[in-house]
Structure formats: C-alpha cells, structure tokens
Design an enzyme around this catalytic site. Structure first.
Site, PDB file in Angstrom:
ATOM      1  N   THR A 186       0.805  -1.228   0.000  1.00 55.67           N
ATOM      2  CA  THR A 186       0.000   0.000   0.000  1.00 55.67           C
ATOM      3  C   THR A 186       0.837   1.277   0.000  1.00 55.67           C
ATOM      4  OG1 THR A 186      -0.047  -0.075   2.408  1.00 55.67           O
ATOM      5  CG2 THR A 186      -1.894  -1.089   1.252  1.00 55.67           C
ATOM      6  N   LYS A 187       2.151   1.134   0.004  1.00 57.90           N
ATOM      7  CA  LYS A 187       2.980   2.323   0.131  1.00 57.90           C
ATOM      8  C   LYS A 187       3.380   2.879  -1.255  1.00 57.90           C
ATOM      9  CE  LYS A 187       2.837   2.241   4.662  1.00 57.90           C
ATOM     10  NZ  LYS A 187       3.044   1.180   5.529  1.00 57.90           N
ATOM     11  N   VAL A 188       3.988   4.061  -1.255  1.00 56.54           N
ATOM     12  CA  VAL A 188       4.371   4.743  -2.502  1.00 56.54           C
ATOM     13  C   VAL A 188       5.242   3.844  -3.386  1.00 56.54           C
ATOM     14  CG1 VAL A 188       5.791   6.623  -3.433  1.00 56.54           C
ATOM     15  CG2 VAL A 188       4.175   7.075  -1.585  1.00 56.54           C
TER      16      VAL A 188
END
Ligand code: PLP
Length: 368
Positions: A186-188
């Site tokens: 879910t991170k960049v």
C-alpha cells in the site's frame, strides 16, 4: 452520474507491467537462489541507496521487522518516547523489544511529534525517541537532534511514509541514528511486502545482517538472539521493477493531490495537510481534517461509503488507546492527537486514481 461504479479504496498497489515482471524474474529459474541475500536483493539494495541518497541500507522482509530489529540492534533499555498517531507497528516495535512506550502529543498542523512537549517526558530511564514522519510530513529534525544530544538518546525515525523524500536536498534517511522505510503493497514504493532501514554506523550494519538471519554469525556459531526477516528474491525483483517507474508514480500522485487541493482548499471547516518548507514530497497520503464543517468526519466517511468510496480513518484509534497498551502500561494523555484522530480522514490517493474520481469525491464532500 452512474451509481454503479466500481469501489474506490484509499489506495491501490502500484505494479509493473506483467510482462516486465515475468521477464525480470526469469534469472531466478537459472540460479534457483530464492532468498538469503541473493543477487536481486543486493541489486535492489544498491539501487535504493542511490535513490534514497544514503550510505548504508539494510533490506527486510517488511517495514515492521526492520524497525523492531533496529531497536534491538541499538540495545535500548527502559523507556522510548514516541507518538500514538501512527500505525500499530510503531508502538508494537517498541513494546515487543520489552521497552516501555511513552506517548508524546503531536503538532496541530503536521501531526508529527510536538517537540515542545518532548523534553518533559524524558526521565533517567529514557533511551531513545521514535518519531514518525507521518503522511510524509517531516518531523522537527533539528530540535529532535538537539534534545537527543543533550540527553544522550538514540533517534530512530519511523519513515514508513517518507520514501524518497528529501529535506533541503538531503535524503530523509540521513537524519537521526536510523530511519525505517516500508515497502508494503500500500505504500508509494512496494516490494509486495518489504522494508529497509538506513543508518550510519558500520556496527549496526553488521548487527542487522545477523539479527535478520537468526543471529547466525558463522557456520557453527550463533551469537545473537535474532529473528528471520530477510527480503526474498521475488520481493527484490518487484522492487527493482517498481523503482524504474517511481518518478512517474510520484508525478501521477502529485496530480491527484494538486486536484484535491484545488477543489478542497479555502473551505471553512476543512483543513488540508500543510506544505512544509524545503521538503521534496512523495504525495503518499491525502489527509483532511473536518473541524467545524457542516458534517463531521464519520458522516463524511459514511456518505462516501454509500457511494462505494472507502477512505480510511487514519490514524484512529490512537495506539495509546489500544487495549493491549491500556492494560499493560501507564498511558500519557495526548489531547491534540485525540482531537485529530477524531476528525481526520485519509482520502483515496494513488497513482492511477482518475482525476474525475477525485472530482466526484470532492463533490460528495462538498454537497453530500
Ligand atoms: C506501513 C507502516 C509500518 C509497517 O510497515 P510494514 O512494511 O507494513 O511492516 C510502520 N509504521 C507506519 C507508520 C506504517 O504506515
């Protein structure tokens, strides 16, 4: 406007093209080397050191284990000061090292640790500070440094949200004693699951290498009570592929954030995230505080959910209100964090979010 739209979640994982990934993993079938600091692991480590602008970096199976084992590597004792306005992981990493979390309040405007309240919480048992660059907002690094030096404390940043950010051109992983980054889906930037820690000391590099591999130091020697937190080769390939597209990813996120800011700024009762001086942002999140708006946070949340749009109440509840902390530790009051947790909503924000969807989300908030 059709109501039969597919759901929009707070985030959507960035992925390389299928063919690109399949091509990139082919060499694993030749080497049959799946994990334990393989070729791709080392390649990703090198590329990330360049991208993050740091001299030392250690990769992990996930961000949480990176943080947990880093706290172990610094051989901390007693109390560790942190903020409750974060993901469960930050406080858990402290408590799982048999350390006592001490909760400091946050700033009203950027939600990072309130350095004015920090010094009062230091006792003769304090050994470290674990501040969080929450939503990619950077903590007051100068003041944290000053306090840490004065009391001889270690500073380990939870930089899970701050991937690729710089402060006056310097990679954010260069501050404090260490900085953890998360590469969760879910991170960049993601490696499916994954994480890393940036640090300075050679001693820490050696220790982390051992601690993520059971504390094994030689064929017949085990010198540390380590865990297993190694990043495997498939994760590393995902990272190598995603890293090739990172600039484009961040640019697309910026377009989403710019659109939100254009449509939601200047509205009474709606407070947007601050833009900090000297920071190169990664546009990881779009948090909005509803204070004195015609609808409260929960009403906005429900309204959006009824349109199949699912923002998140990050970070609610606060970690110092978790049952597992309330029943085991003395809990410090953090009134600002409590108020923000009750009024903040993190809106959908990811590279592939269509600008028309951003418009739709904003009209629901404004008119709904
Ligand atoms: C995601 C996250 C973590 C944990 O990272 P994982 O890679 O999911 O283990 C820790 N702290 C914060 C603030 C996070 O958002």
């Amino acid at each position: 406007m059709s109501e039969k739209k597919s759901p929009i979640y707070v985030t959507k994982s960035s992925m390389p093209k299928y063919e690109e990934f399949i091509e990139a993993i082919k060499p694993i079938w030749d080497s049959a080397w799946l994990t334990n600091m393989g070729e791709f692991h080392n390649q990703l480590n090198q590329k990330l050191m360049e991208y993050l602008g740091v001299k030392k970096l250690s990769l992990f199976v996930n961000g949480h284990m990176a943080l947990e084992l880093t706290l172990q590597a610094f051989e901390l004792e007693g109390e560790v000061i942190t903020t409750p306005f974060t993901f469960a992981s930050t406080t858990h990493a402290i408590a799982r090292n048999n350390l006592t979390p001490v909760f400091c309040d946050i700033n009203e405007d950027d939600y990072t640790i309130d350095v004015k309240k920090l010094e009062n919480l230091i006792t003769d048992k304090t050994s470290a500070i674990v501040p969080v660059h929450v939503y990619g907002n950077i903590c007051n690094i100068d003041e944290i440094d000053r306090i840490a030096k004065k009391y001889n404390l270690k500073v380990i940043y939870d930089g899970a949200h701050a991937f690729g950010e710089t402060l006056n051109g310097v990679g954010i992983g260069n501050f404090g004693d260490a900085t953890m980054f998360s590469f969760h889906a879910t991170k960049v930037f993601n490696t499916i699951e994954g994480g890393a820690v940036a640090f300075r000391e050679e001693r820490i590099e050696t220790l982390l290498y051992y601690l993520k591999n059971f504390g094994i130091t030689g064929e017949e020697t085990v010198e540390f009570i380590g865990g297993n937190a190694k990043m495997n080769e498939f994760q590393a390939v995902m990272g190598v592929c995603n890293l090739m597209h990172i600039e484009e990813e961040v640019a697309k996120r910026k377009a989403v954030v710019d659109k939100y800011e254009e449509l939601l700024s200047g509205i009474e009762g709606i407070r947007l995230n601050v833009s900090q001086q000297g920071i190169k942002r990664n546009y990881a999140y779009f948090p909005v505080v509803f204070e004195g708006y015609k609808k409260n946070r929960d009403e906005i949340y429900n309204e959006l959910a009824s349109h199949n749009i699912f923002p998140r109440k990050y970070f609610y509840p606060l970690t110092n209100s978790f049952e597992c902390y309330k029943s085991n530790f003395q809990i410090q009051e953090t009134p600002v964090a409590e108020r923000i947790a009750g009024s903040i909503l993190t809106l959908p924000c990811y590279a592939d979010l269509a600008l028309e969807d951003v418009e739709r989300i904003c009209s629901i908030i404004k008119e709904g």
